[in-house]
Every structure is written in structure tokens, then in C-alpha cells.
Design a protein around this motif. Structure first.
Motif, PDB file in Angstrom:
ATOM      1  N   LEU A 146      36.577  67.726  65.896  1.00 17.50           N
ATOM      2  CA  LEU A 146      36.858  68.375  64.625  1.00 17.50           C
ATOM      3  C   LEU A 146      38.070  68.017  63.832  1.00 17.50           C
ATOM      4  N   GLN A 147      37.859  67.266  62.953  1.00 17.27           N
ATOM      5  CA  GLN A 147      39.158  66.596  62.243  1.00 17.27           C
ATOM      6  C   GLN A 147      39.330  67.591  61.156  1.00 17.27           C
ATOM      7  N   MET A 148      40.615  68.139  60.987  1.00 18.75           N
ATOM      8  CA  MET A 148      40.929  69.175  59.944  1.00 18.75           C
ATOM      9  C   MET A 148      42.213  68.842  58.990  1.00 18.75           C
ATOM     10  N   ASN A 149      41.756  68.858  57.793  1.00 20.33           N
ATOM     11  CA  ASN A 149      42.922  68.211  56.893  1.00 20.33           C
ATOM     12  C   ASN A 149      43.288  69.215  56.025  1.00 20.33           C
ATOM     13  N   ASN A 150      44.493  69.110  55.425  1.00 22.58           N
ATOM     14  CA  ASN A 150      44.975  70.056  54.243  1.00 22.58           C
ATOM     15  C   ASN A 150      44.729  71.466  54.763  1.00 22.58           C
ATOM     16  N   LEU A 151      45.296  71.743  56.029  1.00 25.32           N
ATOM     17  CA  LEU A 151      45.257  73.023  56.604  1.00 25.32           C
ATOM     18  C   LEU A 151      45.936  74.061  55.815  1.00 25.32           C
TER      19      LEU A 151
END
Length: 124
Positions: A81-86
Motif C-alpha cells: 500500500l503506497q500512501m502519498n500526501n499523508l
């Protein structure tokens, strides 16, 4: 039986990225649908993202759509799971789950196997 172990969580700042991994053992997950869920303190467990056995079909919760990408490598028996702009509201314990059968779902009751979770903390 499928055993799932999540990794990759940690403390990040708002706007940062994280890549969570879920390593499976016991059986090949190639014929399982896989999902990521999260549970924030005092809240119910909620669906984040799901992926069908082939990896071609994915689904996301509206709150993470456009910021997260779920993927799988069946040869490595691993889901990501790639999570950006957390954002601070993404802070939770993130769980990987496996569902017998080729097609996934968004309800945690549909999943058969769960990992222990990995903590994601986002500071503002």
C-alpha cells in the motif's frame, strides 16, 4: 491457513509518503483477494483499499482515492500500500487482510485472515 505480517509503518509528517508491505506465508495468496483496512483510536475498522487476485482490479475508500495505490506481487506473496500526501486523519493501525476467493469486498467481515497491524502516525 495464511499468516500475514505488515511492515512499513512509522511516524511521518503531513505530506510525506509511506509504503506498507504485507508479507504472506503458509499459502500462496495468488488466489486470494487482498485488502488494507485501518483503525484509528476509538473508531471502527474501515476499508482503505482492495485488490483482486490478478491485481488488475482495485478499489479505494473515498478518503484515500488518488493518494493511495494498492498493488501485489504474487510471486513474492506480498501486497503493498503506497500512501502519498499523508494527512493527520490517516493516522491509524493499518491491517492487511486476505479473503478466500478471487473477488474482494469492502467489509471487514468478508475477510478470512488478518495481520497484526502496523502503526502509522502523522504529525501536522
Amino acid at each position: 491457513q495464511v499468516q500475514l505480517v505488515e511492515s512499513g509503518g512509522g511516524l511521518v509528517q503531513a505530506g510525506d509518503s509511506l509504503r506498507l508491505s504485507c508479507a504472506a506465508s503458509g499459502r500462496s495468496i495468488s488466489s486470494y483477494a487482498m485488502g488494507w483496512f485501518r483503525q484509528a483510536s476509538g473508531k471502527e475498522r474501515e476499508f482503505v483499499a482492495g485488490i483482486r487476485w490478478s491485481g488488475r482490479i482495485t478499489a479505494y475508500a473515498g478518503s484515500v482515492e488518488g493518494r493511495c495505490t494498492i498493488s501485489r506481487d504474487n510471486a513474492k506473496n506480498t501486497v503493498y500500500l503506497q500512501m502519498n500526501n499523508l494527512k493527520p486523519e490517516d493516522a491509524a493501525v493499518y491491517y492487511c487482510a486476505a479473503k478466500e476467493g478471487l473477488y474482494g469486498g469492502t467489509r471487514h467481515s468478508e475477510y478470512d485472515y488478518w495481520g497484526q497491524g502496523t502503526q502509522v502516525t502523522v504529525s501536522s
